[in-house]
Design a protein around this motif. Structure first.
Motif, mmCIF file in Angstrom:
data_model
loop_
_atom_site.group_PDB
_atom_site.id
_atom_site.type_symbol
_atom_site.label_atom_id
_atom_site.label_comp_id
_atom_site.label_asym_id
_atom_site.label_seq_id
_atom_site.Cartn_x
_atom_site.Cartn_y
_atom_site.Cartn_z
ATOM 1 N N GLY A 131 0.815 -1.202 0.000
ATOM 2 C CA GLY A 131 0.000 0.000 0.000
ATOM 3 C C GLY A 131 0.847 1.249 0.000
ATOM 4 O O GLY A 131 0.399 2.324 -0.409
ATOM 5 N N LEU A 132 2.097 1.108 0.443
ATOM 6 C CA LEU A 132 3.003 2.249 0.435
ATOM 7 C C LEU A 132 3.281 2.696 -0.999
ATOM 8 O O LEU A 132 3.464 3.888 -1.263
ATOM 9 C CB LEU A 132 4.305 1.886 1.144
ATOM 10 C CG LEU A 132 5.213 3.048 1.558
ATOM 11 C CD1 LEU A 132 4.513 3.940 2.573
ATOM 12 C CD2 LEU A 132 6.514 2.533 2.135
ATOM 13 N N LYS A 173 1.445 12.908 8.987
ATOM 14 C CA LYS A 173 0.261 13.722 9.247
ATOM 15 C C LYS A 173 -1.016 12.899 9.217
ATOM 16 O O LYS A 173 -1.881 13.054 10.082
ATOM 17 C CB LYS A 173 0.175 14.857 8.228
ATOM 18 C CG LYS A 173 -1.007 15.788 8.455
ATOM 19 C CD LYS A 173 -1.002 16.948 7.483
ATOM 20 C CE LYS A 173 -2.185 17.880 7.735
ATOM 21 N NZ LYS A 173 -2.199 19.034 6.800
ATOM 22 N N TYR A 174 -1.142 12.008 8.243
ATOM 23 C CA TYR A 174 -2.396 11.280 8.062
ATOM 24 C C TYR A 174 -2.302 9.795 8.424
ATOM 25 O O TYR A 174 -3.323 9.157 8.631
ATOM 26 C CB TYR A 174 -2.869 11.420 6.604
ATOM 27 C CG TYR A 174 -3.200 12.837 6.230
ATOM 28 C CD1 TYR A 174 -4.416 13.396 6.588
ATOM 29 C CD2 TYR A 174 -2.283 13.627 5.549
ATOM 30 C CE1 TYR A 174 -4.722 14.709 6.259
ATOM 31 C CE2 TYR A 174 -2.581 14.939 5.221
ATOM 32 C CZ TYR A 174 -3.802 15.469 5.574
ATOM 33 O OH TYR A 174 -4.098 16.777 5.258
ATOM 34 N N LEU A 175 -1.091 9.251 8.463
ATOM 35 C CA LEU A 175 -0.928 7.815 8.715
ATOM 36 C C LEU A 175 0.149 7.586 9.772
ATOM 37 O O LEU A 175 1.010 6.722 9.625
ATOM 38 C CB LEU A 175 -0.556 7.088 7.415
ATOM 39 C CG LEU A 175 -1.635 7.120 6.331
ATOM 40 C CD1 LEU A 175 -1.057 6.698 4.989
ATOM 41 C CD2 LEU A 175 -2.801 6.220 6.701
ATOM 42 N N THR A 190 -3.991 3.359 2.410
ATOM 43 C CA THR A 190 -3.483 4.009 1.202
ATOM 44 C C THR A 190 -4.127 5.370 0.966
ATOM 45 O O THR A 190 -3.904 5.980 -0.071
ATOM 46 C CB THR A 190 -3.735 3.129 -0.030
ATOM 47 O OG1 THR A 190 -5.156 3.026 -0.269
ATOM 48 C CG2 THR A 190 -3.161 1.737 0.163
ATOM 49 N N MET A 191 -4.918 5.852 1.917
ATOM 50 C CA MET A 191 -5.648 7.119 1.768
ATOM 51 C C MET A 191 -6.399 7.159 0.443
ATOM 52 O O MET A 191 -6.350 8.126 -0.298
ATOM 53 C CB MET A 191 -4.709 8.315 1.887
ATOM 54 C CG MET A 191 -4.378 8.679 3.318
ATOM 55 S SD MET A 191 -5.830 9.198 4.265
ATOM 56 C CE MET A 191 -5.825 7.961 5.566
ATOM 57 N N PHE A 192 -7.065 6.032 0.136
ATOM 58 C CA PHE A 192 -7.981 5.882 -0.998
ATOM 59 C C PHE A 192 -7.273 5.782 -2.344
ATOM 60 O O PHE A 192 -7.935 5.691 -3.374
ATOM 61 C CB PHE A 192 -9.008 7.024 -1.036
ATOM 62 C CG PHE A 192 -9.733 7.217 0.265
ATOM 63 C CD1 PHE A 192 -10.800 6.407 0.611
ATOM 64 C CD2 PHE A 192 -9.326 8.189 1.175
ATOM 65 C CE1 PHE A 192 -11.461 6.570 1.822
ATOM 66 C CE2 PHE A 192 -9.976 8.369 2.382
ATOM 67 C CZ PHE A 192 -11.050 7.543 2.704
#
Length: 836
Positions: free
Chosen positions: A490-491, A519-521, A572-574
């Motif tokens: 997913g990275l 920040k998000y993950l 994966t933030m979509f």
């Protein structure tokens, strides 16, 4: 020519003679030659330019089209060397045979199995280019092309035999019958030719050494010293060497009225395409691209071993470097009503926190159109590109205005740099990236090699061999530079948007990715990330119940929990769910919010599928998410923002989220202005903030908790003592709030929150689970759809009361973290006056 943009690949039409250039009597073409040497030594194109381009190509790579007409030297076609993996992908040598250095010819064709430059010897480099420059200078001196009477093989053989001669210049002159012309040249020029045409590269000077030659002594003072410009994301001073003319009026007189010509070639080409330009169509019209019926491609004879006869080689497989002129008439006609002031927008430091755009009033109507239309509007994009270009050049000083303009939209051409600014990328990113070891094998290499060929391979750029090589380097750089984290599948999907937008700037792609993940993950890529993901999914489940209790009840009843479908979304933030063009629009808004905004995106996706989910059972839902239906991304963004505005800040609190950062730094640069009415930056923790609870306790609660801080803020209460916070003014956009106190009547009378209602837990519900009719039942019903906060002194009772309301399809139900005891020290509890 003044109304055209020419691609960088150009075919020489004729060889300029000495009288085409200034300085005929003081060293032929010294001005031109000096420009060539300065470009070679300053632009750092070593090992990328097998031969110098045509001297008549007059613009620097990346310069404005205005430079084409100002006599500037341009290096052209050197990109072909990289595009073909240093010659691996083609069956012809890169460069014109007559200009190739002997060591390049002697190398021959060298094939590698991988597109890694370090694995192949690279004979082409700065010294090889010095030889090519020497051949060009020799031709300028004698006024004719060399080796015209020889075929290619004889030319190459002749060049290799120059190793056996004492004087290369004399041999070349005798071979072409121009010895008398050479003898008339000044000694300084002959000496320069000899240096350039030194056979052995070890004895041949570099471009920097060649520039010290005496032949340049007369013209060198006419050129200012080269100062490497500061990069956009750098801490160095960008205006340290900026000087203004003594006569300011002269500055305005020098401004060219052809404003479009002053824009970069990338901007002009992008606008040319928006105005209807089609490069493939132009190539078809010029017969560069020729279509052939498939039947005509069949061979006449085919042997058993696969060898075929009877068909000539298809022209499409051959190199054609014909120059095609792209007319700007259509673009200029489209922009004829755009005034000159649009090219120099005034950047005002607006103190307002409201969404604001510096675009002129005529474009204000366009800002209300759908995003897909705005991105195809030539005039609108011109204004937005120029505005963002100026704002980004002033980053980080204009960071607040970049945020404000990004709330309106982000022009696709400037998206990569704008994202970097929104993520706060600064510093010497290139030096940091170059210092990372990306070559030493590591255990993760195998998994990276497996994942890359499956990541957004519908895109021609990312699916190319060069795209795979860049993918590999950026991912490996991230793994190596974060030893406390590991590579999870997913990275690669997270890397894809940044690499696509910064394809020619790996360092910036790496820097953006390194800023985005914390920040998000935060801690998503730990070796054991189960506790982080489980907490994230639990909070997401509570968000579903908060915004859509009916859907939450149904999904829980059929056992369709977020663990079954949402892990790829958030890991994966979509990017694993949507194609890149949708991710760009989604992330334009995501980057303006904080780490809780992805929850709102997830709920918005579920609400688009709401009817199908409510009508189906577990198996049908599994099939539905195995091949996710088409999602309207614009609607998803709008609904996500609305959901975010209705969500109290502390409702999405996570123990494993990134610790909050200070809202301002010592440099004096103000903190980023958030997109949404509620403030995105996480506030520092106080005694009224949410407390961490065990994961099992969190999972047992259907509704989210909110902090006492949020309750005080939403109720607009004034706090005294050391808990004091600024009093909030009433805003029409702020949701109304109802506080339901479930303690018994005696405790409620002793002290309660002003405006709250009392529904004792012990008598609130009937045996059937229905709400008992009472004096406040009607008021509770009237607040359905607003935020309702359940307050008590027993955590278990408040959680059960909230769960009952969710079962009854009450949306926006939440629990006060810490109960009434958190409010008591603030002095906000009121005691009703005794009835007389």
């Amino acid at each position: 020519m003044s109304d055209s943009v020419q691609p960088h690949r150009r075919q020489p039409t004729r060889l300029p003679c000495p009288w085409d250039f200034p300085g005929k009597n003081t060293g032929v073409g010294c001005h031109f030659l000096l420009q060539c040497m300065k470009v070679k030594s300053e632009s750092e194109v070593s090992q990328s330019c097998p031969t110098l381009s045509n001297p008549m190509d007059r613009s620097l790579p990346g310069s404005s089209i205005h430079g084409i007409f100002q006599g500037h030297v341009k290096l052209a076609k050197f990109g072909l060397y990289h595009m073909t993996a240093y010659g691996d992908d083609v069956d012809f040598p890169i460069g014109y045979p007559s200009y190739l250095a002997p060591e390049v010819i002697a190398q021959g064709i060298f094939k590698t199995s991988d597109h890694v430059p370090s694995e192949k010897p690279l004979p082409s480099g700065p010294k090889s280019d010095v030889w090519s420059l020497g051949i060009i200078l020799f031709e300028l001196c004698v006024g004719r092309k060399l080796f015209q009477s020889l075929d290619i093989s004889e030319r190459l053989k002749f060049l290799l035999t120059l190793d056996c001669v004492d004087d290369t210049i004399i041999v070349l002159a005798e071979e072409h019958g121009c010895l008398d012309i050479i003898k008339e040249l000044p000694e300084t020029v002959i000496d320069l030719l000899k240096k350039c045409l030194t056979f052995h590269p070890s004895k041949r000077p570099t471009p920097d050494e060649l520039m010290q030659d005496n032949v340049f002594s007369e013209v060198l003072p006419l050129y200012p010293p080269f100062i490497k410009p500061a990069s956009l994301f750098s801490s160095s001073l960008r205006c340290a060497d900026l000087t203004l003319p003594e006569d300011i009026s002269q500055l305005y007189e020098d401004i060219n009225s052809d404003y479009l010509a002053e824009r970069s070639i990338e901007e002009v080409y992008y606008l040319w395409c928006l105005a209807g330009g089609d490069l493939e169509k132009e190539l078809v019209n010029k017969e560069i691209i020729r279509s052939k019926p498939p039947i005509c491609t069949l061979p006449n004879f085919l042997f058993e071993d696969g060898e075929s006869f009877g068909q000539g080689r298809d022209r499409s497989s051959l190199l054609d470097d014909t120059t095609v002129t792209l007319s700007l008439c259509q673009l200029r006609n489209r922009l004829k009503d755009v005034g000159g002031e649009a090219f120099y927008p005034l950047l005002e430091d607006d103190q307002s926190n409201l969404p604001h755009s510096n675009s002129n009033n005529e474009l204000s109507a366009a800002a209300t159109l759908p995003l897909i239309i705005r991105e195809r509007d030539t005039e609108y994009q011109l204004n937005r590109i120029i505005l963002f270009d100026r704002l980004l050049k002033a980053y980080p000083y204009k960071k607040n205005q970049i945020w404000k303009e990004a709330r309106v939209d982000i022009p696709p051409l400037m998206r990569g740099l704008t994202w970097a600014a929104l993520l706060g990328v600064e510093g010497a990113i290139h030096a940091k990236y170059d210092a990372i070891d990306k070559d030493t094998p590591i255990p993760t290499d195998r998994q990276i090699e497996v994942d890359i060929p499956r990541c957004h391979q519908y895109d021609e750029l990312l699916s190319s061999p060069e795209g795979h090589a860049k993918f590999r380097r950026v991912l490996k750089a991230w793994v190596v530079s974060h030893p406390d984290l590991v590579y999870w599948q997913g990275l690669d999907s997270l890397c894809a948007p940044f690499l696509y937008l910064n394809f020619n700037n790996e360092a910036l792609a790496y820097a953006c990715m390194s800023a985005f993940i914390p920040k998000y993950l935060y801690n998503f890529f730990l070796k054991d990330n189960s506790h982080v993901i489980q907490e994230y999914l639990t909070v997401f489940s509570q968000m579903i119940a908060f915004h859509d209790p009916e859907l939450s009840n149904h999904l829980n009843e059929i056992g369709f929990i977020p663990d079954l479908y949402a892990i790829p979304w958030f890991l994966t933030m979509f990017t694993h769910v949507f194609p890149l063009h949708k991710i760009f629009h989604l992330w334009d808004t995501l980057l303006l919010g904080n780490s809780s905004f992805p929850f709102c995106i997830g709920v918005a996706i579920l609400q688009q599928l709401r009817d199908r989910l409510l009508a189906n059972g577990f198996n049908e839902c599994i099939l539905l998410f195995s091949d996710l239906p088409e999602i309207d991304i614009e609607r998803c963004v709008r609904e996500s923002i609305n959901l975010f505005c209705w969500t109290p800040k502390s409702a999405t609190y996570r123990q494993h989220a990134q610790p909050p950062k200070p809202t301002s730094d010592s440099s004096g640069v103000r903190s980023s202005t958030p997109y949404f009415p509620t403030e995105c930056p996480d506030p520092p923790k106080t005694d009224l903030s949410r407390e961490s609870i065990p994961l099992n306790d969190l999972k047992s609660e259907v509704s989210p908790r909110i902090s006492a801080e949020d309750l005080i803020d939403l109720c607009e209460l004034t706090v005294t003592g050391h808990f004091k916070t600024p009093t909030k003014k009433t805003k029409s956009s702020k949701p109304k709030l109802l506080v339901v106190d479930i303690r018994n009547s005696e405790d409620f009378v002793r002290g309660h929150i002003s405006g709250s209602i009392n529904i004792p837990f012990s008598t609130a519900f009937t045996a059937e689970g229905e709400l008992t009719q009472g004096p406040y039942t009607a008021m509770l019903q009237s607040f359905k759809g607003k935020v309702i906060v359940i307050v008590g002194n027993v955590a278990k009772h408040t959680a059960e009361f909230a769960a009952h309301l969710v079962k009854m399809k009450y949306p926006r139900i939440c629990i006060l973290d810490g109960g009434i005891n958190k409010i008591k020290p603030t002095g906000l509890l009121t005691v009703p006056s005794p009835q007389i």
